[in-house]
Design an enzyme around this catalytic site. Structure first.
Site, short mmCIF file in Angstrom:
data_model
loop_
_atom_site.label_atom_id
_atom_site.label_comp_id
_atom_site.label_asym_id
_atom_site.label_seq_id
_atom_site.Cartn_x
_atom_site.Cartn_y
_atom_site.Cartn_z
N GLY A 211 13.32 27.48 2.98
CA GLY A 211 13.78 26.16 3.45
C GLY A 211 12.97 25.05 2.82
N ASN A 212 13.08 23.86 3.35
CA ASN A 212 12.25 22.75 2.89
C ASN A 212 11.96 21.81 4.04
OD1 ASN A 212 14.28 20.46 2.84
ND2 ASN A 212 15.32 21.96 1.53
N ARG A 213 11.15 20.80 3.78
CA ARG A 213 10.64 19.96 4.87
C ARG A 213 11.53 18.77 5.23
NH1 ARG A 213 5.43 21.81 5.50
NH2 ARG A 213 4.44 22.54 3.59
N ALA A 279 18.71 17.68 1.32
CA ALA A 279 17.81 18.39 0.40
C ALA A 279 18.34 19.82 0.31
CB ALA A 279 16.39 18.37 0.94
#
Ligand code: CTP
Length: 401
Positions: A211-213, A279
């Site tokens: 995943g990402n932030r 994102a």
């Protein structure tokens, strides 16, 4: 153009005969997309029932500052006023207008008015001589001077049997006046927008993912602001904890890049503008295990494959007149990379985010971005809230429409 009014309206109903028209007024507002919270003065109860207004507004109607059932509860006028995008007092009697002028707050409606920072509209309704009276005239002038918007009154038959000025403007015309005052001038009113937001999660096994932030805050701020300007927003959201209850926004939740791509691609042909603030993961595991991987059989490395670039697909498939806005999150050589993406993905505008600025980017409530148009002209914005950043992005977009 379809009439949409995705606003939160605090409707104050006071004790005049025209109050019998307010259930219809509420219906029209709700049909146009508004959320309506009704606040009545005690005298209004003699003309229209709270049950009728609660039924059409789908919310309990409030009258009292204090709930006198021994519970110690009270209706929070400050919260109600802060919730509203607009306050409308209809009908507004001579008595309530006078109290508004003098800052009296002996009922919930007046306390809300004193607390309101949103635009306030009043639709006066009274008999001919009351309207003509110097005191009423002075009061209306005072309110006008303070920025309160007047809707009507109209000339016509009055409850007394007289004919003259003092009739409340008909509900249809009140709704029109609100829409014109609050939405006119926005090129986004009535437009269809697709906005995506948040991260994606690419499953490794049933419990783990890449995943990402991204928090989704920027995309949600854009969706809220676009809806406020009268746009119909399709919001495709990755896994985020954010909520939005603004009318005008239809939300679809997705998890993976593939789901995000499917949801966005299917909606794209119907929209005037697409803003891709999500994102989206660029890579996903080639294989997803059907069971939770044990430590012992966990792979030493993950085989990855690219996901679909949704923005690039849209750039290649956009119809004449469709506008496409992308984001670029860069950590070095931001300007050059963003310009390259703008051309490569056939965009009309790119929003450059550099993580080099304190308070900008993932998770923060503030952002610092540069807007770069197809002509490569750049508008560098200072650090500001994501809500303000959204306003500036949409101002820029409106200039392109
Ligand atoms: N984007 C997309 N689909 C992807 C990846 C990115 O639609 N699979 C969109 C993002 O929503 C954003 C823009 O492309 O609007 C730029 O994303 P970014 O990750 O900065 O750019 P990339 O094209 O992935 O380039 P790079 O990773 O090389 O910087």
């Amino acid at each position: 153009m379809e009439r949409v009014f995705p606003r939160k309206v605090l409707l104050g109903v006071t004790g005049g005969i025209a109050a019998y028209k307010t259930p219809h007024l509420v219906r029209l507002l709700v049909k146009a997309g508004a959320q309506v919270q009704v606040v009545m003065t005690p005298a209004a109860h003699d003309f229209v029932t709270p049950l009728a207004l609660a039924t059409v507004s789908k919310r309990p109607v409030l009258t009292d500052l204090f709930v006198r059932d021994g519970s110690g509860l009270w209706n929070d006028h400050v919260h109600l006023a802060a919730w509203a995008d607009a306050m409308l007092v209809a009908p507004a009697t001579a008595h309530t207008l006078s109290k508004m002028v003098h800052g009296q707050s002996d009922n919930l409606l007046l306390a809300c008015y004193l607390s309101a920072t949103c635009p306030v509209f009043v639709a006066p309704a009274m008999d001919l001589e009351m309207f003509r009276d110097a005191a009423t005239r002075t009061n209306l002038d005072a309110l006008r001077e303070r920025g309160v918007h007047m809707i009507g009154p109209e000339t016509g038959e009055l409850a007394s049997g007289l004919t003259g000025e003092g009739r409340m403007t008909e509900p249809e015309a009140i709704v029109d006046a609100l829409i014109v005052a609050l939405l006119d001038g926005s090129k986004l009113a009535g437009k269809r927008l697709l906005i995506n937001a948040g991260p994606t999660q690419e499953a490794i096994d049933p419990v783990r993912f890449i995943g990402n932030r991204s928090s989704g805050k920027m995309g949600f701020a854009l969706a809220e602001e676009a809806a406020l300007r009268g746009a119909h927003v399709e919001l495709v959201a990755g896994p985020v904890t954010l909520i939005t209850d603004r009318p005008g926004i239809t939300r679809t939740n997705v998890t993976s890049a593939a789901e995000m791509a499917e949801a966005c691609r299917s909606r794209f042909p119907q929209v005037d503008v697409a803003i891709l603030a999500a994102a989206v993961a660029d890579q996903r595991p080639k294989q997803t295990a059907g069971h939770k991987l044990k430590k012992s059989d966990g792979p030493a490395s993950l085989d990855l494959e690219p996901t679909e670039d949704i923005l690039a697909w849209m750039g290649a498939n956009k119809a004449k007149g469709q506008k496409l806005v992308g984001f670029a999150l860069e950590t070095k050589n931001g300007r050059a990379h963003a310009e390259d993406k703008l051309v490569r993905k056939n965009l009309d505008l790119i929003v450059l985010n550099t993580l080099e600025d304190a308070g900008a980017g993932f998770g923060h409530d503030t952002n610092k971005v540069t807007l770069i148009g197809a002509d490569k002209n750049a508008e560098e914005l200072p650090l500001m809230s994501k809500a303000d950043t959204a306003r500036r992005i949409l101002d820029h977009l409106e200039r392109l429409l």
